[in-house]
Write a protein that holds these residues in place. Structure first.
Motif, PDB file in Angstrom:
ATOM      1  N   VAL A  68       0.838  -1.201   0.000  1.00 55.29           N
ATOM      2  CA  VAL A  68       0.000   0.000   0.000  1.00 55.29           C
ATOM      3  C   VAL A  68       0.872   1.249   0.000  1.00 55.29           C
ATOM      4  CG1 VAL A  68      -1.928  -1.081   1.233  1.00 55.29           C
ATOM      5  CG2 VAL A  68      -0.133   0.060   2.536  1.00 55.29           C
ATOM      6  N   HIS A  69       0.215   2.386  -0.211  1.00 50.80           N
ATOM      7  CA  HIS A  69       0.876   3.684  -0.076  1.00 50.80           C
ATOM      8  C   HIS A  69      -0.049   4.594   0.726  1.00 50.80           C
ATOM      9  CE1 HIS A  69      -1.740   5.986  -2.752  1.00 50.80           C
ATOM     10  NE2 HIS A  69      -1.811   4.882  -3.476  1.00 50.80           N
ATOM     11  N   THR A  70       0.493   5.683   1.226  1.00 49.97           N
ATOM     12  CA  THR A  70      -0.324   6.629   1.986  1.00 49.97           C
ATOM     13  C   THR A  70      -0.312   8.012   1.340  1.00 49.97           C
ATOM     14  OG1 THR A  70       1.519   7.103   3.477  1.00 49.97           O
ATOM     15  CG2 THR A  70      -0.041   5.400   4.177  1.00 49.97           C
ATOM     16  N   PHE A  71      -0.036   8.080   0.037  1.00 49.97           N
ATOM     17  CA  PHE A  71      -0.100   9.353  -0.680  1.00 49.97           C
ATOM     18  C   PHE A  71      -1.545   9.813  -0.730  1.00 49.97           C
ATOM     19  CE2 PHE A  71       3.607   7.208  -2.713  1.00 49.97           C
ATOM     20  CZ  PHE A  71       4.580   8.039  -2.182  1.00 49.97           C
ATOM     21  N   GLY A  72      -1.803  11.048  -0.317  1.00 46.17           N
ATOM     22  CA  GLY A  72      -3.164  11.583  -0.319  1.00 46.17           C
ATOM     23  C   GLY A  72      -3.945  11.282   0.948  1.00 46.17           C
ATOM     24  N   MET A  73      -3.336  10.581   1.898  1.00 46.95           N
ATOM     25  CA  MET A  73      -4.023  10.297   3.160  1.00 46.95           C
ATOM     26  C   MET A  73      -3.825  11.452   4.130  1.00 46.95           C
ATOM     27  SD  MET A  73      -3.776   6.335   4.015  1.00 46.95           S
ATOM     28  CE  MET A  73      -4.277   5.109   2.846  1.00 46.95           C
ATOM     29  N   ARG A  74      -4.763  11.582   5.052  1.00 45.96           N
ATOM     30  CA  ARG A  74      -4.724  12.670   6.029  1.00 45.96           C
ATOM     31  C   ARG A  74      -4.251  12.219   7.402  1.00 45.96           C
ATOM     32  NH1 ARG A  74     -10.704  14.947   4.501  1.00 45.96           N
ATOM     33  NH2 ARG A  74     -10.179  15.593   2.394  1.00 45.96           N
ATOM     34  N   ILE A  75      -4.267  10.929   7.650  1.00 44.71           N
ATOM     35  CA  ILE A  75      -3.948  10.400   8.981  1.00 44.71           C
ATOM     36  C   ILE A  75      -2.913   9.280   8.876  1.00 44.71           C
ATOM     37  CG2 ILE A  75      -6.196  10.965   9.997  1.00 44.71           C
ATOM     38  CD1 ILE A  75      -6.986   8.004   9.482  1.00 44.71           C
ATOM     39  N   PRO A  76      -2.110   9.067   9.915  1.00 42.25           N
ATOM     40  CA  PRO A  76      -1.218   7.895   9.931  1.00 42.25           C
ATOM     41  C   PRO A  76      -2.054   6.631  10.146  1.00 42.25           C
ATOM     42  CG  PRO A  76      -0.970   9.160  11.956  1.00 42.25           C
ATOM     43  CD  PRO A  76      -1.932   9.916  11.091  1.00 42.25           C
ATOM     44  N   ILE A  77      -1.602   5.524   9.579  1.00 44.75           N
ATOM     45  CA  ILE A  77      -2.349   4.267   9.689  1.00 44.75           C
ATOM     46  C   ILE A  77      -1.435   3.122  10.095  1.00 44.75           C
ATOM     47  CG2 ILE A  77      -4.136   4.925   8.021  1.00 44.75           C
ATOM     48  CD1 ILE A  77      -2.649   3.142   5.951  1.00 44.75           C
ATOM     49  N   ASP A  78      -2.048   2.093  10.682  1.00 44.83           N
ATOM     50  CA  ASP A  78      -1.383   0.805  10.892  1.00 44.83           C
ATOM     51  C   ASP A  78      -1.708  -0.057   9.683  1.00 44.83           C
ATOM     52  OD1 ASP A  78      -0.364   1.408  13.378  1.00 44.83           O
ATOM     53  OD2 ASP A  78      -1.904   0.323  14.494  1.00 44.83           O
ATOM     54  N   VAL A  79      -0.721  -0.791   9.207  1.00 46.92           N
ATOM     55  CA  VAL A  79      -0.891  -1.675   8.061  1.00 46.92           C
ATOM     56  C   VAL A  79      -0.430  -3.065   8.478  1.00 46.92           C
ATOM     57  CG1 VAL A  79      -0.191  -2.147   5.692  1.00 46.92           C
ATOM     58  CG2 VAL A  79      -0.470   0.213   6.452  1.00 46.92           C
ATOM     59  N   ALA A  80      -1.308  -4.057   8.327  1.00 51.54           N
ATOM     60  CA  ALA A  80      -0.946  -5.447   8.610  1.00 51.54           C
ATOM     61  C   ALA A  80      -0.998  -6.226   7.304  1.00 51.54           C
ATOM     62  CB  ALA A  80      -1.897  -6.067   9.625  1.00 51.54           C
ATOM     63  N   TYR A  81       0.087  -6.924   7.005  1.00 53.98           N
ATOM     64  CA  TYR A  81       0.157  -7.748   5.808  1.00 53.98           C
ATOM     65  C   TYR A  81      -0.231  -9.169   6.198  1.00 53.98           C
ATOM     66  CZ  TYR A  81       2.828  -3.785   4.077  1.00 53.98           C
ATOM     67  OH  TYR A  81       3.218  -2.525   3.705  1.00 53.98           O
ATOM     68  N   LEU A  82      -1.183  -9.772   5.466  1.00 53.38           N
ATOM     69  CA  LEU A  82      -1.706 -11.096   5.787  1.00 53.38           C
ATOM     70  C   LEU A  82      -1.383 -12.088   4.672  1.00 53.38           C
ATOM     71  CD1 LEU A  82      -5.311  -9.965   6.837  1.00 53.38           C
ATOM     72  CD2 LEU A  82      -3.292 -10.144   8.294  1.00 53.38           C
ATOM     73  N   ASP A  83      -1.094 -13.337   5.043  1.00 49.53           N
ATOM     74  CA  ASP A  83      -0.862 -14.366   4.033  1.00 49.53           C
ATOM     75  C   ASP A  83      -2.189 -15.018   3.639  1.00 49.53           C
ATOM     76  OD1 ASP A  83      -1.501 -16.225   6.029  1.00 49.53           O
ATOM     77  OD2 ASP A  83       0.549 -16.991   6.231  1.00 49.53           O
ATOM     78  N   ARG A  84      -2.137 -16.085   2.862  1.00 50.71           N
ATOM     79  CA  ARG A  84      -3.356 -16.768   2.384  1.00 50.71           C
ATOM     80  C   ARG A  84      -4.248 -17.285   3.505  1.00 50.71           C
ATOM     81  NH1 ARG A  84      -1.985 -19.152  -3.054  1.00 50.71           N
ATOM     82  NH2 ARG A  84      -0.006 -18.154  -3.346  1.00 50.71           N
ATOM     83  N   ARG A  85      -3.631 -17.673   4.596  1.00 47.81           N
ATOM     84  CA  ARG A  85      -4.387 -18.229   5.726  1.00 47.81           C
ATOM     85  C   ARG A  85      -4.812 -17.158   6.720  1.00 47.81           C
ATOM     86  NH1 ARG A  85      -1.487 -23.905   7.132  1.00 47.81           N
ATOM     87  NH2 ARG A  85      -1.708 -24.791   5.051  1.00 47.81           N
ATOM     88  N   LEU A  86      -4.612 -15.896   6.355  1.00 43.81           N
ATOM     89  CA  LEU A  86      -4.958 -14.746   7.193  1.00 43.81           C
ATOM     90  C   LEU A  86      -4.098 -14.682   8.454  1.00 43.81           C
ATOM     91  CD1 LEU A  86      -8.841 -14.643   6.794  1.00 43.81           C
ATOM     92  CD2 LEU A  86      -7.091 -13.449   5.469  1.00 43.81           C
ATOM     93  N   THR A  87      -2.863 -15.142   8.339  1.00 44.26           N
ATOM     94  CA  THR A  87      -1.886 -15.008   9.412  1.00 44.26           C
ATOM     95  C   THR A  87      -1.098 -13.730   9.155  1.00 44.26           C
ATOM     96  OG1 THR A  87      -1.734 -17.403   9.651  1.00 44.26           O
ATOM     97  CG2 THR A  87       0.060 -16.096  10.592  1.00 44.26           C
TER      98      THR A  87
END
Length: 134
Positions: A68-87
């Motif tokens: 992902v990118h945060t260009f154009g966003m107004r707030i800081p975010i948490d980003v979680a990357y998930l695999d196929r099994r949602l881990t």
């Protein structure tokens, strides 16, 4: 084990007792947190994401996605990357105007307001569940 969702609402359940989460007294897995979820599965919904928002209620799931990118966003975010099994593979906090590198094994990306994921217990090794709402 491919998952296909449609744009809409859902519920995110963070599983206690996952790989690196502390087990409960009985040792059984339990839902630790139920979070309101917005699902962005279409190209248009994934492209828009959280752009232009001042706040996030719950979380946003981008699927499929590996970065992902945060260009154009107004707030800081948490980003979680998930695999196929949602881990959860990794969790990062991103300020506006940043480019997150894609994760090799990531198939889905979860976004929320900065600091929210720690409160929900989302960290590497933890498994989440997505319950789409009709």
């Amino acid at each position: 084990m491919g998952r296909r969702w449609r744009d809409g609402r859902g519920r995110l359940n963070v599983r206690a007792g996952s790989a690196s989460a502390p087990a409960s007294a009985s040792g059984a897995e339990q839902a630790a947190a139920g979070v309101s979820l917005e699902i962005a599965a279409s190209y248009r919904a994934r492209t828009k994401g959280l752009l232009g928002r001042d706040a996030v209620e719950g979380a946003l799931l981008l699927s499929p996605a590996s970065g992902v990118h945060t260009f154009g966003m107004r707030i800081p975010i948490d980003v979680a990357y998930l695999d196929r099994r949602l881990t959860v593979i990794a969790v990062r906090t991103m300020r506006p105007g940043r480019l997150g590198l894609p994760r090799l094994r990531a198939r889905h990306v979860l976004e929320a307001e900065a600091g929210a994921m720690a409160g929900w217990g989302v960290r590497p090794g933890v498994r989440v569940e997505v319950e789409p709402l009709s």
